[in-house]
Write an enzyme that holds these catalytic residues in place. Structure first.
Site, PDB file in Angstrom:
ATOM      1  N   TRP A 136      -2.040   7.036  -0.016  1.00  0.00           N
ATOM      2  CA  TRP A 136      -1.146   8.161  -0.251  1.00  0.00           C
ATOM      3  C   TRP A 136      -0.456   8.561   1.043  1.00  0.00           C
ATOM      4  CZ3 TRP A 136      -2.906  13.582  -2.361  1.00  0.00           C
ATOM      5  CH2 TRP A 136      -1.778  14.332  -2.693  1.00  0.00           C
TER       6      TRP A 136
ATOM      7  N   TYR B  44       4.000   8.133  -4.034  1.00  0.00           N
ATOM      8  CA  TYR B  44       3.264   8.298  -2.782  1.00  0.00           C
ATOM      9  C   TYR B  44       4.187   8.038  -1.603  1.00  0.00           C
ATOM     10  CZ  TYR B  44      -1.411   8.543  -4.953  1.00  0.00           C
ATOM     11  OH  TYR B  44      -2.522   8.913  -5.652  1.00  0.00           O
TER      12      TYR B  44
END
Length: 123
Positions: free
Chosen positions: A21, A54
């Site tokens: 992420w 992300y």
């Protein structure tokens, strides 16, 4: 690495997954990202979790991971489990977020292009 069976599919996943992420956004260096992914793989981590939004910016984590797959792990695709997710805001307009079929199919197509893959193992 310990691998455990996932549901009734027969798929075995490692006890540890590397999620990509914020550690794969615009602020991380290519060398750091490559070191994380290749180091994890060398330790037996074969499942990498990512999502279409992300980053930051959205999509950049898939782009960076796709480059690493292409340059460093292309010969190991059959040993890897790649999962992605979709559902949150990705682009403007009525189909750029949430979970409509159109959004999910478009998100998957875009994710595959950024990852430079023909398929992901689960969505």
């Amino acid at each position: 690495m310990i691998y455990r069976r996932c549901g009734r599919s027969g798929l075995r996943l490692p006890a540890i997954t590397l999620g990509l992420w914020h550690n794969f956004g615009g602020e991380a260096t290519p060398a750091t990202m490559r070191s994380m992914v290749c180091g994890a793989f060398d330790l037996g981590i074969t499942h990498f979790g990512i999502a279409n939004n992300y980053g930051p910016p959205p999509g950049s984590a898939e782009t960076h991971f796709g480059r690493i797959l292409d340059k460093n792990l292309s010969g190991h695709r059959d040993e890897l489990i790649i999962s992605t997710k979709a559902g949150y805001h990705m682009w403007n307009g009525p189909y750029g977020e949430w979970g409509s079929r159109k959004y999910l199919l478009s998100s998957l197509d875009q994710s595959l292009a950024r990852l430079k893959l023909d398929y992901v193992d689960f969505l």
